[in-house]
Write a protein that holds these residues in place. Structure first.
Motif, PDB file in Angstrom:
ATOM      1  N   LEU A  97       0.835  -1.199   0.000  1.00  0.00           N
ATOM      2  CA  LEU A  97       0.000   0.000   0.000  1.00  0.00           C
ATOM      3  C   LEU A  97       0.872   1.253   0.000  1.00  0.00           C
ATOM      4  O   LEU A  97       0.623   2.204  -0.744  1.00  0.00           O
ATOM      5  CB  LEU A  97      -0.924  -0.012   1.213  1.00  0.00           C
ATOM      6  CG  LEU A  97      -2.029   1.044   1.266  1.00  0.00           C
ATOM      7  CD1 LEU A  97      -3.000   0.888   0.107  1.00  0.00           C
ATOM      8  CD2 LEU A  97      -2.783   0.944   2.585  1.00  0.00           C
ATOM      9  N   GLY A  98       1.930   1.241   0.821  1.00  0.00           N
ATOM     10  CA  GLY A  98       2.848   2.374   0.853  1.00  0.00           C
ATOM     11  C   GLY A  98       3.548   2.571  -0.476  1.00  0.00           C
ATOM     12  O   GLY A  98       3.686   3.713  -0.958  1.00  0.00           O
ATOM     13  N   LEU A  99       4.006   1.473  -1.080  1.00  0.00           N
ATOM     14  CA  LEU A  99       4.652   1.549  -2.394  1.00  0.00           C
ATOM     15  C   LEU A  99       3.695   2.118  -3.421  1.00  0.00           C
ATOM     16  O   LEU A  99       4.075   2.982  -4.242  1.00  0.00           O
ATOM     17  CB  LEU A  99       5.114   0.151  -2.819  1.00  0.00           C
ATOM     18  CG  LEU A  99       5.655   0.021  -4.244  1.00  0.00           C
ATOM     19  CD1 LEU A  99       6.928   0.841  -4.412  1.00  0.00           C
ATOM     20  CD2 LEU A  99       5.893  -1.442  -4.592  1.00  0.00           C
ATOM     21  N   GLY A 100       2.458   1.655  -3.397  1.00  0.00           N
ATOM     22  CA  GLY A 100       1.464   2.145  -4.347  1.00  0.00           C
ATOM     23  C   GLY A 100       1.217   3.629  -4.206  1.00  0.00           C
ATOM     24  O   GLY A 100       1.133   4.362  -5.206  1.00  0.00           O
ATOM     25  N   VAL A 101       1.113   4.099  -2.978  1.00  0.00           N
ATOM     26  CA  VAL A 101       0.886   5.532  -2.732  1.00  0.00           C
ATOM     27  C   VAL A 101       2.057   6.353  -3.275  1.00  0.00           C
ATOM     28  O   VAL A 101       1.865   7.397  -3.918  1.00  0.00           O
ATOM     29  CB  VAL A 101       0.669   5.794  -1.230  1.00  0.00           C
ATOM     30  CG1 VAL A 101       0.715   7.290  -0.937  1.00  0.00           C
ATOM     31  CG2 VAL A 101      -0.662   5.202  -0.769  1.00  0.00           C
ATOM     32  N   VAL A 102       3.275   5.880  -3.043  1.00  0.00           N
ATOM     33  CA  VAL A 102       4.466   6.592  -3.543  1.00  0.00           C
ATOM     34  C   VAL A 102       4.441   6.672  -5.065  1.00  0.00           C
ATOM     35  O   VAL A 102       4.680   7.729  -5.659  1.00  0.00           O
ATOM     36  CB  VAL A 102       5.762   5.905  -3.058  1.00  0.00           C
ATOM     37  CG1 VAL A 102       6.985   6.455  -3.796  1.00  0.00           C
ATOM     38  CG2 VAL A 102       5.936   6.095  -1.559  1.00  0.00           C
ATOM     39  N   LEU A 103       4.134   5.547  -5.726  1.00  0.00           N
ATOM     40  CA  LEU A 103       4.109   5.526  -7.190  1.00  0.00           C
ATOM     41  C   LEU A 103       3.012   6.433  -7.750  1.00  0.00           C
ATOM     42  O   LEU A 103       3.241   7.182  -8.706  1.00  0.00           O
ATOM     43  CB  LEU A 103       3.915   4.095  -7.697  1.00  0.00           C
ATOM     44  CG  LEU A 103       5.102   3.150  -7.525  1.00  0.00           C
ATOM     45  CD1 LEU A 103       4.714   1.733  -7.937  1.00  0.00           C
ATOM     46  CD2 LEU A 103       6.314   3.627  -8.326  1.00  0.00           C
TER      47      LEU A 103
END
Length: 199
Positions: A97-103
């Motif tokens: 979820l964190g990776l997705g938000v960053v992307l």
């Protein structure tokens, strides 16, 4: 896979609603944007390509909120999987979820508002292809960031239904890209051709 499907009721109304919104959204924005590129009717109706693009973006955002709601309701209405319901799995989901938000956020800041919401179909073109992060490490990071968000959300909820819907979302994005990428490339090819002719 068979074990995962045993947790999913495909006839559940919330599941059906999630499937519809997942598949409809990219179809909607591609059809409308291509129609605008061909006719310029939205730009004429709003008196500006920017206002037309912003108006389309509002409908896309509302549809994406609806998709997220339907996705969540579908997960909550169907069984959890005990082997996924662990602290390690929850941590993995949170990381995704964190990776997705960053992307997603870094893509938005790199493209700008109009660039994010199909501005090139409205004639709002960038001078050159965006190559800064995250585009320097991944093609189409907005789509894959969104997929990572939903995958993380599904794992955090320990729900096979969410995993299946995330697979559907990834496949839908792949199909959308088969149409979007060549069309966008042609728009910029025409731009470059026009620039060469003027010079």
């Amino acid at each position: 896979m068979t074990r995962l499907l045993g947790y999913v009721d495909p006839l559940d109304p919330s599941f059906v609603a999630a499937v519809i919104t997942i598949t409809f959204n990219p179809l909607y924005w591609n059809v409308v944007a291509r129609w605008e590129h061909k006719t310029r009717k939205l730009s004429r109706a709003f008196g500006s390509p920017y206002l037309a693009c912003y108006s389309l973006s509002v409908t896309i955002l509302l549809l994406n909120f609806l998709r997220s709601h339907c996705f969540t309701q579908a997960m909550l209405s169907q069984p959890r999987m005990e082997s996924l319901d662990t602290p390690a799995a929850y941590s993995l989901g949170l990381a995704l979820l964190g990776l997705g938000v960053v992307l997603v956020l870094s893509s938005f800041f790199a493209l700008g508002f109009a660039g994010t919401f199909l501005g090139d179909y409205f004639g709002i073109l960038k001078e050159a292809r965006v190559t800064v992060f995250p585009f320097n490490i991944l093609d189409n990071p907005m789509y894959w960031g969104s997929t990572a968000n939903y995958l993380g959300w599904a794992i955090m909820h320990a729900t096979p239904t969410g995993l299946l819907l995330t697979v559907l979302m990834a496949l839908t994005y792949i199909v959308a890209l088969l149409y979007e990428e060549p069309f966008t490339a042609e728009i910029y090819r025409q731009k470059a051709s026009g620039s060469h002719k003027r010079s």
